[in-house]
Design a protein around this motif. Structure first.
Motif, mmCIF file in Angstrom:
data_model
loop_
_atom_site.group_PDB
_atom_site.id
_atom_site.type_symbol
_atom_site.label_atom_id
_atom_site.label_comp_id
_atom_site.label_asym_id
_atom_site.label_seq_id
_atom_site.Cartn_x
_atom_site.Cartn_y
_atom_site.Cartn_z
ATOM 1 N N GLU A 1 0.822 -1.205 0.000
ATOM 2 C CA GLU A 1 0.000 0.000 0.000
ATOM 3 C C GLU A 1 0.857 1.256 0.000
ATOM 4 O O GLU A 1 0.494 2.272 -0.604
ATOM 5 C CB GLU A 1 -0.940 -0.010 1.209
ATOM 6 N N ALA A 2 2.002 1.210 0.667
ATOM 7 C CA ALA A 2 2.899 2.360 0.653
ATOM 8 C C ALA A 2 3.427 2.621 -0.758
ATOM 9 O O ALA A 2 3.514 3.774 -1.202
ATOM 10 C CB ALA A 2 4.058 2.134 1.621
ATOM 11 N N ALA B 1 0.662 4.143 -2.845
ATOM 12 C CA ALA B 1 0.475 5.554 -2.537
ATOM 13 C C ALA B 1 1.540 6.408 -3.213
ATOM 14 O O ALA B 1 1.256 7.488 -3.741
ATOM 15 C CB ALA B 1 0.505 5.767 -1.024
ATOM 16 N N SER B 2 2.773 5.908 -3.216
ATOM 17 C CA SER B 2 3.856 6.643 -3.857
ATOM 18 C C SER B 2 3.637 6.765 -5.359
ATOM 19 O O SER B 2 3.802 7.843 -5.943
ATOM 20 C CB SER B 2 5.183 5.930 -3.571
ATOM 21 N N ARG C 1 0.744 9.137 -6.105
ATOM 22 C CA ARG C 1 1.138 10.543 -5.952
ATOM 23 C C ARG C 1 1.925 11.014 -7.170
ATOM 24 O O ARG C 1 1.734 12.140 -7.647
ATOM 25 C CB ARG C 1 1.989 10.692 -4.694
ATOM 26 N N GLY D 1 -4.521 9.261 2.556
ATOM 27 C CA GLY D 1 -3.996 8.321 1.575
ATOM 28 C C GLY D 1 -2.509 8.446 1.352
ATOM 29 O O GLY D 1 -1.958 7.802 0.460
ATOM 30 N N GLY D 2 -1.840 9.270 2.160
ATOM 31 C CA GLY D 2 -0.402 9.453 2.027
ATOM 32 C C GLY D 2 -0.048 10.924 1.893
ATOM 33 O O GLY D 2 -0.737 11.671 1.194
ATOM 34 N N LEU E 1 2.496 3.539 10.938
ATOM 35 C CA LEU E 1 2.675 4.137 9.612
ATOM 36 C C LEU E 1 4.002 3.675 9.025
ATOM 37 O O LEU E 1 4.884 3.189 9.726
ATOM 38 C CB LEU E 1 2.579 5.660 9.658
ATOM 39 N N THR F 1 2.486 6.810 4.944
ATOM 40 C CA THR F 1 1.215 6.123 4.712
ATOM 41 C C THR F 1 0.874 5.279 5.937
ATOM 42 O O THR F 1 1.763 4.846 6.673
ATOM 43 C CB THR F 1 1.286 5.196 3.477
#
Length: 277
Positions: free
Chosen positions: A101-102, A105-106, A109, A213-214, A244, A256
């Protein structure tokens, strides 16, 4: 688990080809739906894909029977996959999901900030975006032409080294790539008791809610209305407590929530996030 590993080894070698039907798209919805899709694989597809396995050694009798369309071996395969999942994946799923998930998110973005060019340019070094071609360090020389189809990018905790894709070019174009790793092994380290004891107060609660969401540390400071140093300090405490994750993105860092952090915000009990559905 050793028995399951021996049974699966001929189907999933450490290098080279493995059948496409073992990674159905239904896997996005959980192990249950993935195994149902495996059980429902048409006989023609089983025969075609299993026949491509390396022939240096004879396949076990149960795999040969599955290749010829017998249903019982396919059910056995689903059972072995489930047993392996329970032993090797499920106990570590919160850690695995948090890493994935991290990464998502990256990449998300990057897409929002700079469109498809920045997204593709942000992928790991084994992939290089030279518009209109995405070059990938792949084990064999091959071209995958999209012909107007989209490309599904899937970050994977278990993919090592080179990205992988389906062998059959007619399937939905998918590129599975390895996520960045900040720890050498899956087993999460124990959380220091003093870190959990410090997880009180309005500011850290606001930090958890503000991550969403980050976001970067600067954005987090603005959302919670604290100084940059304070936001960084609180994020460090929350990260030590396993609530996190922090990934570097260029000159900034992206925070995140982990599944544990998200569950805390929802007021969930641990059993609700320790095992996937």
């Amino acid at each position: 688990m050793n028995g399951e590993t021996r049974l699966l080894a001929p189907l999933v070698p450490t290098r080279g080809y493995f059948p496409d039907f073992l990674t159905p798209p239904e896997g996005l919805h959980g192990i249950g739906e993935a195994l149902e899709a495996v059980r429902a694989t048409p006989v023609e597809r089983l025969h075609a894909e299993l026949s491509r396995l390396p022939s240096a050694r004879p396949l076990p009798a149960w795999i040969q029977a599955m290749r010829e369309g017998e249903s019982r071996p396919l059910g056995r395969l689903a059972g072995v996959l489930h047993s392996y999942y329970e032993a090797a994946v499920a106990p570590y799923w919160p850690r695995v999901r948090a890493r994935v998930e991290a990464d998502r998110a990256s990449r998300g973005r990057a897409l929002v900030d700079g469109g498809a060019d920045q997204l593709l340019g942000s992928l790991p070094p084994t992939m290089r975006w030279r518009s209109p071609v995405l070059e990938v360090d792949y084990p064999v020389d091959r071209d995958l032409h999209l012909h107007g189809r989209g490309l599904l990018l899937l970050p994977s905790f278990f993919c090592r080294g080179a990205p992988v894709t389906f062998h059959n070019p007619d399937l939905t174009p998918v590129l599975v790539y390895p996520i960045e790793r900040t720890a050498p092994r899956v087993v999460p380290p124990p959380v220091p008791a003093h870190s959990l004891g410090r997880l009180v107060g309005r500011t850290r609660s606001a930090i958890l809610h503000g991550i969403g969401g980050g976001c970067t540390t600067s954005e987090l400071a603005r959302r919670v209305d604290v100084s940059l140093a304070s936001a960084s300090q609180h994020a460090t405490v929350l990260r030590e407590a396993g609530l996190l994750l922090t990934l570097r993105q260029g000159n900034a860092v992206l925070h995140t929530l982990t599944p544990l952090g998200a569950a805390l915000l929802r007021g969930a009990e641990p059993e609700e996030y320790e095992r996937p559905a």
